[in-house]
Scaffold this motif. Structure first.
Motif, PDB file in Angstrom:
ATOM      1  N   VAL A  28      28.906  46.770  44.436  1.00 23.70           N
ATOM      2  CA  VAL A  28      29.101  46.000  44.285  1.00 23.70           C
ATOM      3  C   VAL A  28      29.912  45.214  43.256  1.00 23.70           C
ATOM      4  CG1 VAL A  28      27.561  43.396  43.560  1.00 23.70           C
ATOM      5  CG2 VAL A  28      26.722  45.783  45.396  1.00 23.70           C
ATOM      6  N   LEU A  29      29.764  45.540  42.226  1.00 20.84           N
ATOM      7  CA  LEU A  29      30.217  46.104  41.160  1.00 20.84           C
ATOM      8  C   LEU A  29      32.077  45.396  41.566  1.00 20.84           C
ATOM      9  CD1 LEU A  29      29.455  48.154  38.485  1.00 20.84           C
ATOM     10  CD2 LEU A  29      29.230  46.086  37.823  1.00 20.84           C
ATOM     11  N   GLY A  30      32.571  46.759  42.335  1.00 18.02           N
ATOM     12  CA  GLY A  30      33.831  46.411  42.798  1.00 18.02           C
ATOM     13  C   GLY A  30      33.242  45.135  43.322  1.00 18.02           C
ATOM     14  N   LEU A  31      32.858  44.959  45.105  1.00 16.13           N
ATOM     15  CA  LEU A  31      33.196  43.288  45.142  1.00 16.13           C
ATOM     16  C   LEU A  31      33.318  42.087  44.629  1.00 16.13           C
ATOM     17  CD1 LEU A  31      30.543  44.557  48.074  1.00 16.13           C
ATOM     18  CD2 LEU A  31      33.234  44.236  48.192  1.00 16.13           C
ATOM     19  N   ILE A  32      32.471  42.273  43.456  1.00 15.05           N
ATOM     20  CA  ILE A  32      32.493  41.644  42.181  1.00 15.05           C
ATOM     21  C   ILE A  32      33.802  40.674  41.815  1.00 15.05           C
ATOM     22  CG2 ILE A  32      32.304  40.021  40.528  1.00 15.05           C
ATOM     23  CD1 ILE A  32      29.233  41.654  40.820  1.00 15.05           C
ATOM     24  N   HIS A  33      34.269  42.250  41.312  1.00 22.92           N
ATOM     25  CA  HIS A  33      35.810  42.506  40.375  1.00 22.92           C
ATOM     26  C   HIS A  33      36.510  41.600  42.181  1.00 22.92           C
ATOM     27  CE1 HIS A  33      39.605  43.300  39.306  1.00 22.92           C
ATOM     28  NE2 HIS A  33      40.007  44.095  39.535  1.00 22.92           N
ATOM     29  N   MET A  65      36.347  39.656  44.635  1.00 22.89           N
ATOM     30  CA  MET A  65      35.606  38.399  44.389  1.00 22.89           C
ATOM     31  C   MET A  65      36.582  37.271  43.972  1.00 22.89           C
ATOM     32  SD  MET A  65      33.423  37.675  47.611  1.00 22.89           S
ATOM     33  CE  MET A  65      33.384  39.470  48.992  1.00 22.89           C
ATOM     34  N   ILE A  69      38.397  46.302  48.014  1.00 26.56           N
ATOM     35  CA  ILE A  69      37.044  46.175  48.973  1.00 26.56           C
ATOM     36  C   ILE A  69      37.212  48.027  49.346  1.00 26.56           C
ATOM     37  CG2 ILE A  69      35.847  45.925  51.277  1.00 26.56           C
ATOM     38  CD1 ILE A  69      36.862  43.462  51.311  1.00 26.56           C
ATOM     39  N   GLU A  90      37.387  49.417  36.008  1.00 24.38           N
ATOM     40  CA  GLU A  90      37.472  48.886  37.231  1.00 24.38           C
ATOM     41  C   GLU A  90      38.507  47.610  37.356  1.00 24.38           C
ATOM     42  OE1 GLU A  90      34.605  47.761  40.365  1.00 24.38           O
ATOM     43  OE2 GLU A  90      34.478  50.131  41.128  1.00 24.38           O
ATOM     44  N   ALA A 107      30.535  36.120  43.609  1.00 26.42           N
ATOM     45  CA  ALA A 107      30.486  37.305  42.759  1.00 26.42           C
ATOM     46  C   ALA A 107      28.773  37.427  42.102  1.00 26.42           C
ATOM     47  CB  ALA A 107      31.850  37.530  42.101  1.00 26.42           C
ATOM     48  N   ILE A 165      22.792  43.302  41.532  1.00 25.59           N
ATOM     49  CA  ILE A 165      22.811  44.411  40.722  1.00 25.59           C
ATOM     50  C   ILE A 165      22.051  44.995  39.041  1.00 25.59           C
ATOM     51  CG2 ILE A 165      24.229  45.201  38.521  1.00 25.59           C
ATOM     52  CD1 ILE A 165      27.158  44.124  39.766  1.00 25.59           C
TER      53      ILE A 165
END
Lengths: 248, 248, 248, 248, 248
Positions: free
Chosen positions: B162-167, B169, B182, C23, C183, C190
């Protein structure tokens, strides 16, 4: 031959492949070697890491019991015990010696031996229950191997799907390649979930049921042997043991 | 050496990496330092917060048992007890004193000591069962450390994803950057799920099986020592204890 | 001071924040007041609805035990019991009266009082075990408050995320606004998952371990007091109780 | 007639179909033969593989109990036992012989027979409790068939959905075909989740509740028969047994 | 009045609605009749199908206990028992007859009646523990109704969401309609998850805690009555029972 087990596997298989056909999907869409490699390898790897070797071997051997279980004759067991009780009445406990020699079931033979040796009922019960418990525990442990593989398979399937999605994501800009790629990725999910729900978990469940059935048979044997040791009359023994037969 | 454990780890690893290769993915797509940092850090942090220090230490020490378990010889254990029983027959319980002194297994030595001291069977059983229970509980607690890490790892993996997805997005408007982003995010999921299912949970399971095996060995010891205390004859003791060997 | 607990919290926190940094994400992306409001409020609301007030208070008070647990000295406990046993040998059970008066641990004092009153071993055991059980149950109930909060937090996090997604969906036609909106929505997930897995569940687990440790200490006390009541000799008592110390 | 069970099924059905109508969806969107084929076939296949034939038959037969349970009259049971106790007072235990012959409930008849035979209270209890346990276990096993089907259905539904999605993904480039295709795929999820949550799991739960209720009735019978065997006076028996009636 | 329960409901509600407001969402986005119809109807339908009518009625009646539990005075209970013990000392057990007549708590009255009747301690314990067990089981069953509703609600919410998504998918080609449609569909998820986590599961938990508290109160009563029957002195009884008060 457990026709129901075979029918269960066939019905489950037809449901997936037939349903896919009815939806208009091609069979080839369900065949994907990398996905099979990941799910089968990962699931077996996890099982191998977690299971002691003798247990893993037993689990594989027990698989045949799901489709062709050895017979277990409760009615015949009661009849056998009543014959022993009659023999004990006529010739005393020592008269069971010849019966014991010709008895093929090792557990029953042990019970007879203990009777012939003149052991106390309590000590007969202790020895026979210890063996029953150890055997059931061992059989349940074998069933649990399939249970835990049924727990690993879907999550490994998800690993396979995510691996596929990662691969696909590299081509996001080209939508034409996207769809088929995702499709391939999803097959791993299906493999994992189907292997668990249409095979591994039901197999574990049937092996558990069998293990308990065997314990019930053995408990019936124990009650019968104890009753003989306590000199109960054969008819009373028969009445007592029919409870095991009727309400199984 | 538990070859099966090593095979399990290797098979699981090959399944993932090889499957990825078969799907046409590159190995580098599976390597992602931030994801590893999140999953390993989060999982270990949770374990450290929840586990008392001595238990955490024991869990780490027990890890070697998964791959190279110390030998546990049931057959030899029975033979040993029968030798003690014979010695007790010949020289009385006091004759076991020299045997006790040369016995290397601390648990067996304690049992012999109790015999030599002339303790009552019930009190021998109480002392030895207390120790068996405490030991098994401690060993199971150590196994549970891996179990709970296996519970945390996948959810921490999801946090990483989710952290990665936020980034990712933040760059939705640019599809070319979307896909690879993704992909990176998904690697955290794979790390979490794979660590749990291909290592942590199976390790916990094997340590649990080992803990129970040790308890069975100790229970066999207890039955043997009690039987000696009650003066049973060596052959009867042997017959009784073989149940533990056969149906393990 | 339980340094491991503190380290666990810090490591978990660094794993998330540091991983996000590695990240390439900004710290500000992880800060979201509405999400925090939803997750904290919902989780606490559920806990308040389900927990009786005294239990909730105890749970909050026990939180300090996770990081600074009061000392629990098994070795010292054995030494104390042996001193009592020696005193009882010399001066009789009545001689324990002065010892009881100066004993600071309420549970130990109660045991001494029962000895001085000349209660039967069985009735001493009944009274002391009832108290041990009630105390452990109460402590486990306090731990369960965190456990259930750890169950609620992730689902409330999902509510937060879905709320965010609903809000975002109103702007689907404008992709530029879409990404950041999603996001923000994900941050609630989280918060929920991290609160549960990096704090609430591990805290519950440590409090449970502590509750069991206290019970073991009390059970050791009970065995010791009973042994004194039964007039066992001090050295035998010491031998018996060391089992609790060694295999904790 | 269990009107509540029927109402439950109807309410659940209306909630789904009516809710769909209120949302503006057409009923036809919920009808999908391939999805039904996959979910029903897969779920039944798994159940067939895992369940021994007699248990599967019993489970199907017990389904009628959910909607039209055979009556179970606790108050009448107490009255019956009190009548027996009075008869036993007047005519001795042998006087119960005629009562036993006209008793229609097989379990109660067995109890009376044991009284007439002059069996010891302990042995009456043993025989009757064995039968109660075996019966409850058998009934719970039948309920578990629905429980496990309720566990398989949603995951098989997911297989159906993924199968549909794979099929759909082949047409990703054509968004007009995408939507309806996904819609069809989702129907399998609804079938699986709805079958499990609106039928299978509640049915399992009701059958479990019924099995326990029957056990309570039988336990009441056992207490009553034992009390008669011990010669307690009829009024005391009535007082004792009303506990079963009041707090059911 | 259980202010904490009310606070819990209010806090949970504010967390969701307030959080939504803080995120910039409108309250109207959270109101959706079809979604409410599906979740409430499906959840209640499942509960109705699975629950016997008396249990469902009791569950509804017990709901008031969550917010306004009837008082349960442990301290007063101890005082009451001590008064009985004093009366029994002075006037004998028969002297408790008048006390029994004026006792309002049915359970306590039954205990007194048994004392007055001169029943054996063992038989008093049997009768009173049977009642305690049956009552607790009944109360726990009532709590379980909410627990199972809390299990059904989220999955029914997912059915609602999928229904909505199916409806929405028919318009995939028109992105402007897509977003709001999905938003509406998600509301069903929120209803299901929020109903379960902010109301149903906590309510079940509080009712369970209450059921156990009542059992503890009754167990205290039983210990007290037994102690009176065994003629223990009032002060010893008081000391014994305070354990129940202190460590609740």
């Amino acid at each position: 031959m457990d026709a129901l087990s075979i029918a269960g596997v066939v019905i489950g298989f037809i449901a997936i492949v037939g349903g896919n056909y009815l939806e208009g999907g091609s069979l080839s869409a369900l065949v994907n070697l990398p996905a099979a490699f990941i799910v089968a390898g990962g699931t077996f790897g996890a099982a191998a890491l977690q299971t002691p070797l003798p247990r893993l071997r037993l689990a594989l051997a027990r698989l045949s019991w799901v489709f062709a279980p050895p017979p277990l004759d409760f009615q015949g067991g009661v009849a056998k015990i009543v014959r022993w009780a009659l023999a004990a009445r006529k010739e005393g406990l020592l008269g069971l010696e010849t019966v014991a020699d010709s008895e093929r079931d090792a557990f029953a033979r042990k019970g007879l031996q203990l009777l012939v040796d003149g052991s106390e009922p309590d000590s007969i019960r202790a020895v026979m229950e210890l063996e029953t418990d150890l055997r059931e525990q061992r059989d349940v442990d074998a069933a649990r191997v399939y249970e835990s593989m049924g727990g690993y398979a879907p999550t490994i399937g998800i690993i396979g799907a995510v691996l596929g999605l990662i691969h696909v994501m590299g081509n996001l800009a080209d939508p034409a390649k996207l769809g088929p790629g995702i499709a391939v990725a999803f097959v791993a999910t299906i493999y994992g979930v189907a292997a668990a729900n249409l095979f591994l978990l039901p197999v574990a469940s049937k092996l558990r049921a069998r293990a308990r059935l065997e314990s019930q048979y053995r408990e019936m044997m124990i009650e019968g042997v104890i009753a003989i040791a306590e000199g109960e009359n054969p008819r009373a023994i028969e009445l007592k043991l029919t409870g095991f037969v009727e309400h199984r």
